[in-house]
Design an enzyme around this catalytic site. Structure first.
Site, PDB file in Angstrom:
ATOM      1  N   GLU A 171      69.822  21.547  75.919  1.00 16.34           N
ATOM      2  CA  GLU A 171      70.438  20.236  75.711  1.00 16.34           C
ATOM      3  C   GLU A 171      71.936  20.431  75.497  1.00 16.34           C
ATOM      4  OE1 GLU A 171      67.856  17.252  73.420  1.00 16.34           O
ATOM      5  OE2 GLU A 171      67.316  19.170  72.526  1.00 16.34           O
TER       6      GLU A 171
ATOM      7  N   HIS B 153      56.383  21.768  73.585  1.00 12.63           N
ATOM      8  CA  HIS B 153      56.779  21.610  74.982  1.00 12.63           C
ATOM      9  C   HIS B 153      56.707  22.923  75.772  1.00 12.63           C
ATOM     10  CE1 HIS B 153      57.939  17.780  73.598  1.00 12.63           C
ATOM     11  NE2 HIS B 153      59.193  18.020  73.312  1.00 12.63           N
TER      12      HIS B 153
ATOM     13  N   LYS C 275      54.480  14.298  67.706  1.00 12.07           N
ATOM     14  CA  LYS C 275      54.813  15.587  67.103  1.00 12.07           C
ATOM     15  C   LYS C 275      55.852  15.374  66.008  1.00 12.07           C
ATOM     16  CE  LYS C 275      58.589  17.071  70.153  1.00 12.07           C
ATOM     17  NZ  LYS C 275      59.629  17.299  69.158  1.00 12.07           N
TER      18      LYS C 275
END
EC number: 1.1.1.49
Length: 522
Positions: A252, A276, A184
């Site tokens: 994250e 995702h 990707k």
């Protein structure tokens, strides 16, 4: 290019368990083993190749899942010999492999390591690559089977694909295979994704194209299918009658660091939601497939993505943000615009949240909230099904002050597992009900370590097993879902600031509060 010095090679496939003819077919623990083949990596000097691909290939060899004659070929603009590239691979393996280093495994793998020097616009270099592969076929018995891993920027795809076509490497005679692996992002929007798919399929048939979404290689993501379809317990409540809403989070706790050049202009939505998180949504919301063959699994995911749409108005049901300086744990973190590679006028978002409806009988009326961000409170990826409250609670209000909604949480990373949250009586004379958790942890339930995602996916490429790889239609449908949000944001100037170490911009919290809901704090 000339093959006069290279003996002719007969293409020969091999059964997946060709190394072990005595294998007990009833032993389900025995994995499938790749047949004769080689992998060519374009972009061997990048972080992905160094930290993920090379170590994963060694780990597969160490687990006995690659043939003894396996070949690894690097292609790059470096003045390296085969031994120089071998040293690079060895350094990467020792630094990042998940399995213990064994000299005998390395020695066998190193015998098949080759390097081809050249640029992507160098016709002669691709001629040398073709000659190298022919020699490996003849000398090591790689069977004429080759996977080409494009670990390169998307702008280089057209040139490399054209070279693979004109050099004859993309097409093979019957009995051999040639496959391409694409990282990707799969385009920048719907239009560019359609153009990329057309380009790729002009060189490789769709059955030979493997688009890597490494999240689909994670054990806990695959466990969604086992949880849903191997257990009668959950199916009756996995629908709009019982589920209030679904939250899918990938957070994250790190910033961009040295990735500014890649990330600026891409942003959180394109980087994570388009691939995702929409894939996680599809696995969560899809109907039961007839079986787990690639065609059946992909068909059910396509049905879900076809029925998924953004909830209007977009200003109220989407959010984007950009992290500013703040405290990340006990460390002072700089803001995005102070990171190397970013302009002071950058409008790239580091946080994105969207609200989706899945217009199917099972999910009508259940909002799906997707969010991702950098510099958030902690690193976590999870899918949370939050259930409706019981229609009648025969308790006084004071008895259930601390009782929230039941939830089933699939933890993708870290601490992989599943948590079920429900109400239980607090010990004592009074009737007081409080939330408690029932936990399943992969680490404590199974002695075996889960394979790293790239191990699973690379092996599936070599086996020609496409179940975990998105096809054209999935990619294009995902962009069709996301594009309206991207276009809306493009007209709104800068993203909303949020402090590093927090959980995103205020507009994301307001997005749920409007319907009386709130984000989970993982």
């Amino acid at each position: 290019m000339s093959d006069a010095a290279t003996p002719a090679v007969t293409c020969a496939g091999a059964p997946a368990d060709w190394q072990n003819p005595l294998r007990d077919k009833r032993d389900k623990r025995m994995p499938r083993i790749a047949g004769p083949c080689g992998v060519v990596i374009f972009g061997v000097t990048g972080d992905l190749a160094t930290k993920k691909l090379m170590p994963a290939i060694y780990d597969l060899a160490n687990r006995g899942l690659l043939p003894p004659t396996f070949a690894l070929i690097g292609f790059a603009r470096r003045d390296w010999k085969d031994q120089d590239f071998g040293d690079i691979v060895l350094t990467a393996v020792k630094a990042h492999a998940r399995t213990p280093f064994r000299q005998e495994v390395w020695d066998r793998l190193a015998e098949g390591i080759r390097f081809v020097e050249g640029a992507f616009d160098d016709d002669a270099a691709f001629g040398r690559l073709a000659d190298t592969l022919k020699k490996l076929d003849a000398e090591r018995g790689t069977g004429g089977n080759h996977a080409f891993y494009l670990s390169i920027p998307p702008k280089a795809f057209p040139q490399v694909l054209e070279q693979l076509s004109t050099s004859g490497l993309a097409t093979k005679p019957d009995g051999c295979w040639s496959r391409v692996v694409i990282e990707k992002p799969f385009g920048h929007n719907l239009k560019s994704a359609e153009e990329l798919n057309t380009l790729v399929n002009s060189v490789f048939p769709e059955s030979s194209v493997f688009r890597i979404d490494h999240y689909l290689g994670k054990e806990t993501v695959q466990n969604i299918l086992a949880l849903r379809f191997a257990n009668q317990l959950f199916d009756p409540i996995w629908n709009a009658h019982y589920v209030d809403h679904v939250q899918i989070t990938m957070a994250e706790d790190i910033g961009l660091g040295g990735r500014g050049g890649y990330y600026d202009g891409v942003g959180a939505a394109r980087d994570v939601i388009q691939n995702h998180l929409l894939q996680l949504l599809a696995l969560t919301a899809m109907e039961e497939p007839v079986n787990f063959s690639p065609d059946e699994l992909q068909a059910e995911k396509i049905k879900v993505l076809s029925a998924t749409r953004l909830v209007a108005p977009l200003d109220d049901n989407t959010s984007r943000g950009q992290y500013t300086a703040g405290w990340q744990g006990n460390e002072q973190a700089v803001g995005l615009l102070e990171e190397e590679g970013f302009s002071q006028t950058s409008t790239t978002e580091t946080y994105a949240a969207i609200t989706l409806d899945v217009d199917t009988r099972r999910w009508a009326g259940v909002p799906f909230y997707l969010r991702t961000g950098k510099r958030l409170g902690r690193r976590v990826t999870e899918i949370a099904l939050v259930f409706k409250r019981a229609p009648h609670l025969p308790f006084d209000d004071t008895m259930t002050d601390e009782l929230g909604k039941n939830a089933l949480v699939i933890r993708v990373q870290p601490d992989e597992g599943i948590t079920l949250r429900f109400g239980s009586k607090v010990p004592g004379h009074a009737m007081e009900v409080r939330d408690v958790n029932m936990d399943f942890s992969y680490g404590s339930a199974f002695a075996e370590d889960s394979p790293e995602a790239y191990e699973r996916l690379i092996l599936d490429v070599l086996l020609g097993e496409p179940s975990l790889f998105p096809v054209n239609q999935e990619v294009e449908l995902a962009w069709k879902i996301l594009d309206p949000a991207l276009e809306n944001w493009a007209s709104h100037g800068k993203p909303e600031p949020y402090e590093s170490g927090g959980w995103g911009p205020e507009s994301a919290f307001e997005m749920l509060r409007r319907s009386g809901r709130e984000w989970r704090r993982p």
